[in-house]
Motif scaffolding. Structure first.
Motif, PDB file in Angstrom:
ATOM      1  N   SER A 156      -0.678  -8.045   1.289  1.00  0.00           N
ATOM      2  CA  SER A 156      -0.397  -6.984   2.261  1.00  0.00           C
ATOM      3  C   SER A 156       0.559  -5.927   1.736  1.00  0.00           C
ATOM      4  CB  SER A 156       0.174  -7.595   3.549  1.00  0.00           C
ATOM      5  OG  SER A 156      -0.689  -8.578   4.071  1.00  0.00           O
ATOM      6  N   VAL A 157       1.636  -6.337   1.090  1.00  0.00           N
ATOM      7  CA  VAL A 157       2.655  -5.406   0.593  1.00  0.00           C
ATOM      8  C   VAL A 157       2.261  -4.960  -0.809  1.00  0.00           C
ATOM      9  CG1 VAL A 157       5.101  -5.060   0.090  1.00  0.00           C
ATOM     10  CG2 VAL A 157       4.418  -6.558   1.981  1.00  0.00           C
ATOM     11  N   LYS A 158       2.078  -3.669  -1.006  1.00  0.00           N
ATOM     12  CA  LYS A 158       1.549  -3.150  -2.260  1.00  0.00           C
ATOM     13  C   LYS A 158       2.627  -2.787  -3.269  1.00  0.00           C
ATOM     14  CE  LYS A 158      -2.475  -3.839  -0.842  1.00  0.00           C
ATOM     15  NZ  LYS A 158      -3.167  -5.035  -1.398  1.00  0.00           N
ATOM     16  N   ASN A 159       3.810  -2.496  -2.811  1.00  0.00           N
ATOM     17  CA  ASN A 159       4.889  -2.103  -3.722  1.00  0.00           C
ATOM     18  C   ASN A 159       5.535  -3.354  -4.314  1.00  0.00           C
ATOM     19  OD1 ASN A 159       7.882  -1.481  -4.299  1.00  0.00           O
ATOM     20  ND2 ASN A 159       6.967   0.551  -4.142  1.00  0.00           N
ATOM     21  N   ARG A 160       5.544  -3.467  -5.639  1.00  0.00           N
ATOM     22  CA  ARG A 160       6.043  -4.690  -6.283  1.00  0.00           C
ATOM     23  C   ARG A 160       7.538  -4.902  -6.024  1.00  0.00           C
ATOM     24  NH1 ARG A 160       8.161  -5.713 -11.560  1.00  0.00           N
ATOM     25  NH2 ARG A 160       8.087  -7.953 -12.023  1.00  0.00           N
ATOM     26  N   ALA A 161       8.328  -3.856  -6.056  1.00  0.00           N
ATOM     27  CA  ALA A 161       9.770  -3.989  -5.813  1.00  0.00           C
ATOM     28  C   ALA A 161      10.032  -4.537  -4.410  1.00  0.00           C
ATOM     29  CB  ALA A 161      10.464  -2.643  -6.003  1.00  0.00           C
ATOM     30  N   GLN A 162       9.247  -4.080  -3.443  1.00  0.00           N
ATOM     31  CA  GLN A 162       9.390  -4.591  -2.077  1.00  0.00           C
ATOM     32  C   GLN A 162       8.927  -6.043  -1.980  1.00  0.00           C
ATOM     33  OE1 GLN A 162       7.084  -1.765   0.205  1.00  0.00           O
ATOM     34  NE2 GLN A 162       8.477  -0.051  -0.260  1.00  0.00           N
ATOM     35  N   ARG A 163       7.850  -6.383  -2.706  1.00  0.00           N
ATOM     36  CA  ARG A 163       7.372  -7.774  -2.702  1.00  0.00           C
ATOM     37  C   ARG A 163       8.406  -8.713  -3.304  1.00  0.00           C
ATOM     38  NH1 ARG A 163       2.410  -5.869  -4.857  1.00  0.00           N
ATOM     39  NH2 ARG A 163       2.890  -6.973  -6.812  1.00  0.00           N
ATOM     40  N   MET A 164       9.104  -8.284  -4.307  1.00  0.00           N
ATOM     41  CA  MET A 164      10.119  -9.127  -4.951  1.00  0.00           C
ATOM     42  C   MET A 164      11.236  -9.472  -3.974  1.00  0.00           C
ATOM     43  SD  MET A 164      10.091  -7.099  -8.593  1.00  0.00           S
ATOM     44  CE  MET A 164      11.504  -7.902  -9.364  1.00  0.00           C
ATOM     45  N   LEU A 165      11.667  -8.493  -3.191  1.00  0.00           N
ATOM     46  CA  LEU A 165      12.732  -8.739  -2.217  1.00  0.00           C
ATOM     47  C   LEU A 165      12.238  -9.621  -1.069  1.00  0.00           C
ATOM     48  CD1 LEU A 165      14.286  -5.161  -2.090  1.00  0.00           C
ATOM     49  CD2 LEU A 165      15.419  -7.232  -2.944  1.00  0.00           C
ATOM     50  N   ILE A 166      11.081  -9.263  -0.516  1.00  0.00           N
ATOM     51  CA  ILE A 166      10.544 -10.043   0.605  1.00  0.00           C
ATOM     52  C   ILE A 166      10.182 -11.449   0.149  1.00  0.00           C
ATOM     53  CG2 ILE A 166       8.688 -10.199   2.310  1.00  0.00           C
ATOM     54  CD1 ILE A 166       8.567  -7.121   2.240  1.00  0.00           C
ATOM     55  N   GLY A 167       9.620 -11.575  -1.056  1.00  0.00           N
ATOM     56  CA  GLY A 167       9.281 -12.897  -1.587  1.00  0.00           C
ATOM     57  C   GLY A 167      10.504 -13.764  -1.770  1.00  0.00           C
ATOM     58  N   SER A 168      11.612 -13.194  -2.212  1.00  0.00           N
ATOM     59  CA  SER A 168      12.861 -13.957  -2.347  1.00  0.00           C
ATOM     60  C   SER A 168      13.333 -14.461  -0.993  1.00  0.00           C
ATOM     61  CB  SER A 168      13.943 -13.086  -2.986  1.00  0.00           C
ATOM     62  OG  SER A 168      13.556 -12.653  -4.273  1.00  0.00           O
ATOM     63  N   ALA A 169      13.199 -13.623   0.037  1.00  0.00           N
ATOM     64  CA  ALA A 169      13.572 -14.046   1.391  1.00  0.00           C
ATOM     65  C   ALA A 169      12.645 -15.150   1.898  1.00  0.00           C
ATOM     66  CB  ALA A 169      13.534 -12.844   2.335  1.00  0.00           C
ATOM     67  N   VAL A 170      11.375 -15.078   1.544  1.00  0.00           N
ATOM     68  CA  VAL A 170      10.411 -16.121   1.940  1.00  0.00           C
ATOM     69  C   VAL A 170      10.791 -17.450   1.313  1.00  0.00           C
ATOM     70  CG1 VAL A 170       8.034 -16.898   1.598  1.00  0.00           C
ATOM     71  CG2 VAL A 170       8.480 -14.590   2.421  1.00  0.00           C
ATOM     72  N   ILE A 221      19.339  -8.821   2.434  1.00  0.00           N
ATOM     73  CA  ILE A 221      18.127  -8.397   1.726  1.00  0.00           C
ATOM     74  C   ILE A 221      17.451  -7.257   2.483  1.00  0.00           C
ATOM     75  CG2 ILE A 221      15.782  -9.115   1.086  1.00  0.00           C
ATOM     76  CD1 ILE A 221      16.957 -11.875   0.423  1.00  0.00           C
ATOM     77  N   GLY A 222      17.439  -7.326   3.813  1.00  0.00           N
ATOM     78  CA  GLY A 222      16.826  -6.290   4.621  1.00  0.00           C
ATOM     79  C   GLY A 222      17.447  -4.925   4.413  1.00  0.00           C
ATOM     80  N   ARG A 223      18.723  -4.887   4.058  1.00  0.00           N
ATOM     81  CA  ARG A 223      19.405  -3.608   3.833  1.00  0.00           C
ATOM     82  C   ARG A 223      18.944  -2.936   2.546  1.00  0.00           C
ATOM     83  NH1 ARG A 223      25.741  -4.614   4.770  1.00  0.00           N
ATOM     84  NH2 ARG A 223      25.703  -2.346   4.422  1.00  0.00           N
ATOM     85  N   GLN A 224      18.298  -3.693   1.656  1.00  0.00           N
ATOM     86  CA  GLN A 224      17.794  -3.124   0.404  1.00  0.00           C
ATOM     87  C   GLN A 224      16.381  -2.569   0.545  1.00  0.00           C
ATOM     88  OE1 GLN A 224      19.310  -6.833  -2.049  1.00  0.00           O
ATOM     89  NE2 GLN A 224      18.886  -5.161  -3.460  1.00  0.00           N
ATOM     90  N   LEU A 225      15.736  -2.852   1.665  1.00  0.00           N
ATOM     91  CA  LEU A 225      14.370  -2.396   1.872  1.00  0.00           C
ATOM     92  C   LEU A 225      14.363  -1.031   2.545  1.00  0.00           C
ATOM     93  CD1 LEU A 225      12.763  -5.725   3.171  1.00  0.00           C
ATOM     94  CD2 LEU A 225      12.233  -4.592   1.002  1.00  0.00           C
TER      95      LEU A 225
END
Length: 457
Positions: A156-170, A221-225
């Motif tokens: 769903s998330v196409k931007n790799r930098a955003q996936r890295m942050l969200i994936g770490s939270a997951v 982490i949300g503050r970095q998105l």
């Protein structure tokens, strides 16, 4: 031969800690430790048996004379199989739960999560996907939960930098969710199977610390998105509309699978049978429901095109072999008596369970959370007094500190390694962007756990 076995253990720890550098799989290392350790043990079995099991060996011999063969037979029947049984109970549970998740995922039962998180708002997506991960991992093993949620996020998330942050939270949500129930993490299963804890007491103490350890880093982490995410909501990822189960069928399967797993602690308390048997009952029921709902599609060409999550199967096999190897390897070290000596040294030198917990958490981030947790559990007999007795403080501190502490670095948990593999995350990036946030949540959660014990003890 005791120093050789101990050196094997320490060398295995070193290889596990550097697996991201060497490329050697953790499962291969743990199996090597188990196999070679028991070979060394049984080759010099007479000395070990006479030192650790002289009384039981005398009863085993009866009127017979002691020979090399009788020693080997005694070790196999009275020592080795005992550790195999304990390891197999956890492995069978993991296999059952992983199979349950595979059936649910293949039939699109987790598409509700995909529907739930459909948004471009970063905060809403972050919190919905991590909340779903936290709740799912409390019911099933955290590795399988992590992989399922990372697949949803990756598609769903196409931007790799955003996936890295969200994936770490997951990953953090999966680990925290799994650590506060006895069925969500192999460490909890081990403690529960050894009767060191009960399901209710364990969860009542660890739920709030686990929540804090998840919420605080996720806020940071949300503050970095950015406010808006680069997302692409495609079609359902499992199979075509002509073979798709309807909503009520998927809801029923989800209820049978997850609801059944929630019933397992009650099953154990009523029957006194091991937890894996309850998980197999749930798996068999879900299997029957799956066959009934899919009977008209079984011979259809579309069924062969279903998106089978091979990544789950591959990672599941590795996890099962890793757990089996570590438990058998630690078993052979326990039979040398070294763990008793280490426990006595720790009591005399450190003498504080909270300090031991912090050290264990830091080691977990470097080596592996389950490896360090199982080592810490092996140090003490659950029938000891005080903080090491059943429901004692030590077991909860070790479970919490090793689980969350393993997330301090990306290599400390199998969930973190799965994230590194899927999103090609480097060790340095994780340390720079995630580690301090996890550390802050970990320490705050540990403080809450300390406050609970001060309040209720």
């Amino acid at each position: 031969m005791t120093p050789i076995i101990v050196i094997l253990l320490l060398f295995s720890y070193l290889l596990i800690a550097t697996t991201h550098l060497t490329g050697v799989n953790k499962a291969a290392i743990s199996i090597f430790l188990a196999a070679i350790g028991w070979v060394v043990y049984i080759s010099w079995g007479t000395d070990f048996v006479m030192d650790m099991h002289s009384g039981a060996y005398g009863e085993f011999l009866g009127e017979s004379a002691s020979t090399s063969d009788t020693v080997k037979n005694f070790i196999y029947e009275n020592v080795f199989l005992n550790y195999v049984g304990k390891a197999a109970a956890i492995v069978m549970y993991l296999l059952a739960t992983m199979s349950i998740i595979e059936i649910l995922n293949t039939n699109g039962c987790f598409d509700f999560i995909n529907e739930w998180i459909r948004t471009r708002n970063s905060n809403r997506l972050l919190w919905t996907i991590t909340l779903a991960t936290f709740l799912l991992s409390a019911n099933i093993d955290n590795l399988t939960t992590t992989i399922v949620m990372l697949i949803i996020m990756h598609s769903s998330v196409k931007n790799r930098a955003q996936r890295m942050l969200i994936g770490s939270a997951v990953v953090l949500a999966a680990v925290c969710g799994g650590c506060f129930t006895v069925i969500g993490d192999p460490t909890g299963l081990l403690l529960w199977g050894n009767e060191a804890v009960t399901a209710t007491d364990f969860s009542s103490y660890l739920a709030l610390p686990a929540l804090v350890a998840w919420i605080v880093p996720t806020l940071l982490i949300g503050r970095q998105l950015p406010n808006r995410l680069d997302v692409d909501w495609g079609t359902a990822p499992f199979r075509g509309d002509d073979t798709r189960l309807n909503r009520w069928q998927r809801m029923l399967m989800l209820f049978v699978g997850l609801g059944g797993l929630w019933f397992i602690p009650t099953f154990l308390s009523i029957t006194r049978l091991p937890a894996f048997l309850g998980a197999l009952v749930v798996l068999s029921l879900l299997w029957v429901v799956n066959e009934a709902f899919n009977r008209k599609f079984m011979d259809a060409d579309q069924m062969s095109q279903r998106r089978i999550p091979r990544v789950i199967q591959y990672e599941a096999i590795q996890q099962v072999l890793f757990v089996m190897g570590i438990m058998l390897g630690l078993g052979v070290v326990s039979e040398t008596g070294v763990f008793t000596d280490v426990a006595d040294w720790m009591d005399a030198t450190i003498g504080d369970i909270w300090v031991v917990g912090i050290i264990s958490g830091l080691l977990s981030s470097l080596v592996d959370s389950f490896t360090i947790a199982a080592s810490g559990i092996s140090l003490y007999d659950i029938w000891s007094a005080g903080d090491y007795a059943q429901h004692g403080l030590y077991w909860k501190v070790i479970a919490y500190c090793t689980a969350v502490g393993g997330c301090l670095l990306s290599v400390g948990t199998v969930c973190g390694l799965a994230l590194m593999k899927m999103e090609h995350i480097h060790f340095g990036w994780y340390f720079k962007n995630i580690s301090f946030k996890v550390f802050l949540g970990w320490i705050l959660g540990l403080g809450i756990l300390w406050g609970e014990f001060m309040l209720f003890s």
